[in-house]
Design an enzyme around this catalytic site. Structure first.
Site, PDB file in Angstrom:
ATOM      1  N   CYS A 156       9.117  -8.073  -0.542  1.00  0.00           N
ATOM      2  CA  CYS A 156       7.938  -7.384  -1.083  1.00  0.00           C
ATOM      3  C   CYS A 156       8.117  -5.861  -1.178  1.00  0.00           C
ATOM      4  O   CYS A 156       7.732  -5.249  -2.182  1.00  0.00           O
ATOM      5  CB  CYS A 156       6.704  -7.729  -0.266  1.00  0.00           C
ATOM      6  SG  CYS A 156       7.008  -7.865   1.501  1.00  0.00           S
ATOM      7  N   HIS A 273       1.894  -2.393   0.306  1.00  0.00           N
ATOM      8  CA  HIS A 273       2.973  -1.639   0.952  1.00  0.00           C
ATOM      9  C   HIS A 273       3.151  -0.293   0.215  1.00  0.00           C
ATOM     10  O   HIS A 273       3.399  -0.266  -1.000  1.00  0.00           O
ATOM     11  CB  HIS A 273       4.305  -2.387   0.855  1.00  0.00           C
ATOM     12  CG  HIS A 273       4.379  -3.648   1.669  1.00  0.00           C
ATOM     13  ND1 HIS A 273       3.445  -4.019   2.604  1.00  0.00           N
ATOM     14  CD2 HIS A 273       5.335  -4.628   1.680  1.00  0.00           C
ATOM     15  CE1 HIS A 273       3.803  -5.169   3.164  1.00  0.00           C
ATOM     16  NE2 HIS A 273       4.939  -5.563   2.620  1.00  0.00           N
TER      17      HIS A 273
END
Ligand code: NAP
Length: 383
Positions: A156, A273
């Protein structure tokens, strides 16, 4: 062009964090229809709604509520009728399970790390390197398969970083050095993930294996595929053909010419993120700040050109406010399918630095897998 009939699809790890996003994305999909769900033996034999702790703010789609959850085996639960199976399995079980589906001629789109380094498996971030699908016929021919293959999407945080890096390389040529510091959401660790006692009022400066993944995956994704002549093993055949075999190999950014260093931190954010990135270009004449902004603004991917259903209108959204992007405010842009970039400025050590944000469970996982499958359908790799 959408397929003439919707393709039946399965989801492995359907009850998990990534699995729930798959269910949400696939419940009303124009190319795909949910047909089979898989999870652990603890969940198998029960309905999806009875075994799933649904964690998304939108309601559980009606289509899955009463569907049976099965063990992750190609010979049960209708998986063998699926044209595509998406995997949101943990890495400790994904390896063999995904291989068994591939051997049963079922294309697998995986989120796990197990096969990412395999020299036959493409590692694709759909906003960057969908051209790597071209390795699939070689994977199939070496394994004696007609329809089955494994395709992985990236970690990710790698996904969030490679999109802006690809935009810079597209405009200004190869990068020389990249330094990355991530601030990663807790959903990245799955459910229940990091204990609340560890993450509230805190930052955890370690995520096992994450830094290494960012460092090498970026090279496989941003690098090309080269044709290499191999000496034919079979001397007789070699003499008959009078030539060597040509094989495709990933070039890992011209054999690691790009130097990357990553540091990863877990922070008390639910989804999204954020990464602080500094870059140095190989070319001697450095681009201006304005040119860098334009490189981000004007970047388009093949997913956009093909106009597949999950592709964002903009792969990169450039933010002008000095305090953006932020996870809570910006992770939903383009339905979580783009990367947000902001705070582009000169770096006192390398050339430039910027901030980027990715929704780790959507573009960082399920959305990338689904977009990869849409592109594979468009290009004829899923039949
Ligand atoms: N979370 C993210 O942001 C993210 C991003 C990119 C990639 N990934 C990767 O995606 C994968 C899934 O992550 P996640 O966060 O969704 O994990 P998760 O929330 O822990 O879900 C794991 C899933 O795997 C199933 N499972 C566990 N053991 C199994 C077994 N022995 N056999 C079959 N199924 C089993 C679970 O089913 P039960 O409910 O029955 O236990 C559940 O459906 C991992 O490989 C992860 O590294 C995650």
């Amino acid at each position: 062009m959408p397929p003439s009939e919707k393709i039946k699809v399965g989801v492995l790890g359907a009850t998990g964090t990534v699995g729930q996003r798959f269910i949400q994305l696939l419940s009303t999909h124009p190319y795909f229809v949910l047909h089979s769900l898989g999870a652990s033996a603890r969940s198998a034999g029960q309905t999806y709604s009875s075994v799933t702790r649904w964690k998304l703010s939108s309601p559980m789609p009606e289509i899955v509520r009463d569907m049976m959850v099965h063990e992750c085996r190609p010979d049960v639960g209708g998986f063998d009728e699926c044209g595509v199976v998406f995997s949101g399995l943990d890495h400790d079980v994904a390896g063999e399970i995904e291989e068994s589906f591939r051997s049963s001629e079922i294309p697998i789109f995986s989120n796990a790390k197990n096969h990412r380094r395999d020299p036959l498996v493409p590692l694709i971030v759909p906003l960057v390197n969908s051209s790597h699908l071209s390795i699939i016929p070689q994977q199939q021919s070496l394994l004696g398969l007609k329809k089955g293959f494994i395709l992985c999407n990236a970690n990710c945080s790698t996904t969030g970083v490679v999109v802006p890096l690809a935009a810079l390389e597209k405009s200004f040529g190869p990068l020389k050095t990249v330094m990355i510091t991530t601030l990663q959401a807790i959903s990245g660790a799955g459910y229940p993930g990091v204990s609340s006692m560890d993450i509230m009022d805190n930052v955890v400066p370690f995520i096992g294996g994450e830094e290494e993944k960012i460092e090498w995956e970026t090279l496989k994704i941003l690098g090309g595929i080269k044709q290499v002549e191999h000496q034919n093993q079979n001397q007789n055949q070699n003499l008959k053909n009078g030539k060597n075999e040509t094989k495709l190999e990933f070039d890992y950014h011209q054999e690691n010419k790009l130097k990357i260093s990553a540091q990863c931190n877990r922070v008390p954010v639910l989804d999204g993120h954020l990464s602080c990135v500094s870059v140095e270009f190989s070319q001697n004449v450095k681009p201006t700040l304005k040119e860098i902004e334009n490189a981000f603004k004007n970047y388009t991917s093949e997913a956009q050109e093909l106009n597949v259903p999950s592709s964002p209108k903009r792969s990169i959204i450039l933010h002008e406010n000095q305090d953006r992007p932020q996870p809570r405010l910006d992770r939903d842009l383009e339905n979580g399918a783009c990367v947000s970039v902001g705070r582009i400025r000169e770096c006192g050590v390398l050339d430039f630095k910027f901030i980027c944000l990715v929704d780790n469970v959507r573009l960082g996982a399920a959305t990338s897998s689904v977009m990869n499958a849409e592109i594979a359908v468009e290009k004829g790799y899923v039949r």
